[in-house]
Design a protein around this motif. Structure first.
Motif, PDB file in Angstrom:
ATOM      1  N   ALA A 142       0.906   4.079  -2.905  1.00 15.69           N
ATOM      2  CA  ALA A 142       0.679   5.492  -2.591  1.00 15.69           C
ATOM      3  C   ALA A 142       1.822   6.355  -3.108  1.00 15.69           C
ATOM      4  O   ALA A 142       1.599   7.430  -3.674  1.00 15.69           O
ATOM      5  CB  ALA A 142       0.499   5.677  -1.080  1.00 15.69           C
ATOM      6  N   ARG A 157       0.832  -1.208   0.000  1.00 14.42           N
ATOM      7  CA  ARG A 157       0.000   0.000   0.000  1.00 14.42           C
ATOM      8  C   ARG A 157       0.860   1.248   0.000  1.00 14.42           C
ATOM      9  O   ARG A 157       0.539   2.234  -0.670  1.00 14.42           O
ATOM     10  CB  ARG A 157      -0.941  -0.002   1.197  1.00 14.42           C
ATOM     11  CG  ARG A 157      -2.038  -1.053   1.062  1.00 14.42           C
ATOM     12  CD  ARG A 157      -2.973  -1.070   2.220  1.00 14.42           C
ATOM     13  NE  ARG A 157      -3.703   0.177   2.252  1.00 14.42           N
ATOM     14  CZ  ARG A 157      -4.365   0.628   3.302  1.00 14.42           C
ATOM     15  NH1 ARG A 157      -4.397  -0.089   4.404  1.00 14.42           N
ATOM     16  NH2 ARG A 157      -5.004   1.772   3.262  1.00 14.42           N
ATOM     17  N   VAL A 211      -3.746  10.979  -2.515  1.00 16.55           N
ATOM     18  CA  VAL A 211      -2.441  10.425  -2.133  1.00 16.55           C
ATOM     19  C   VAL A 211      -2.092  10.845  -0.706  1.00 16.55           C
ATOM     20  O   VAL A 211      -1.636  10.028   0.102  1.00 16.55           O
ATOM     21  CB  VAL A 211      -1.336  10.877  -3.115  1.00 16.55           C
ATOM     22  CG1 VAL A 211       0.040  10.559  -2.570  1.00 16.55           C
ATOM     23  CG2 VAL A 211      -1.533  10.211  -4.462  1.00 16.55           C
ATOM     24  N   HIS A 270      -3.210   7.912   6.320  1.00 16.07           N
ATOM     25  CA  HIS A 270      -3.777   6.666   6.842  1.00 16.07           C
ATOM     26  C   HIS A 270      -2.668   5.650   7.129  1.00 16.07           C
ATOM     27  O   HIS A 270      -2.657   5.005   8.188  1.00 16.07           O
ATOM     28  CB  HIS A 270      -4.785   6.103   5.839  1.00 16.07           C
ATOM     29  CG  HIS A 270      -5.439   4.839   6.279  1.00 16.07           C
ATOM     30  ND1 HIS A 270      -6.393   4.811   7.275  1.00 16.07           N
ATOM     31  CD2 HIS A 270      -5.274   3.571   5.873  1.00 16.07           C
ATOM     32  CE1 HIS A 270      -6.774   3.554   7.455  1.00 16.07           C
ATOM     33  NE2 HIS A 270      -6.119   2.784   6.604  1.00 16.07           N
ATOM     34  N   LEU A 271      -1.728   5.516   6.208  1.00 18.39           N
ATOM     35  CA  LEU A 271      -0.624   4.573   6.411  1.00 18.39           C
ATOM     36  C   LEU A 271       0.245   4.973   7.600  1.00 18.39           C
ATOM     37  O   LEU A 271       0.672   4.116   8.384  1.00 18.39           O
ATOM     38  CB  LEU A 271       0.227   4.481   5.150  1.00 18.39           C
ATOM     39  CG  LEU A 271      -0.427   3.798   3.960  1.00 18.39           C
ATOM     40  CD1 LEU A 271       0.414   3.983   2.709  1.00 18.39           C
ATOM     41  CD2 LEU A 271      -0.650   2.321   4.238  1.00 18.39           C
ATOM     42  N   ASP A 288      -4.089   8.839   1.714  1.00 20.45           N
ATOM     43  CA  ASP A 288      -3.536   7.482   1.821  1.00 20.45           C
ATOM     44  C   ASP A 288      -2.300   7.472   2.725  1.00 20.45           C
ATOM     45  O   ASP A 288      -2.140   6.591   3.572  1.00 20.45           O
ATOM     46  CB  ASP A 288      -3.163   6.921   0.452  1.00 20.45           C
ATOM     47  CG  ASP A 288      -4.361   6.518  -0.375  1.00 20.45           C
ATOM     48  OD1 ASP A 288      -5.479   6.431   0.184  1.00 20.45           O
ATOM     49  OD2 ASP A 288      -4.178   6.286  -1.582  1.00 20.45           O
TER      50      ASP A 288
END
Length: 65
Positions: free
Chosen positions: A9, A5, A51, A57-58, A54
């Protein structure tokens, strides 16, 4: 954190940055119609937001782990 992931991203971010670079080196005097330029800007802005979301979130997932 999922490496796949994160790689995806980063890839999306690199593509968005590449589009920005291409837009900045457009020959002078060559200006697309305002509607076309606005649509490209809106699309690029949406991709950048996606992006960044993402990545946020990561990062949050990695901090929770």
């Amino acid at each position: 954190m999922s490496n796949e992931r994160l790689i995806l991203a980063i890839g999306r971010m690199e593509r968005a940055l590449s589009k920005l670079e291409q837009a900045s080196v457009q020959p002078r005097g060559v200006t697309p119609p305002n509607d076309e330029l606005s649509a490209k800007y809106d699309k690029l802005k949406a991709e950048t937001r996606a992006v960044l979301a993402d990545l946020d979130h990561l990062i949050a997932q990695s901090e929770a782990a």
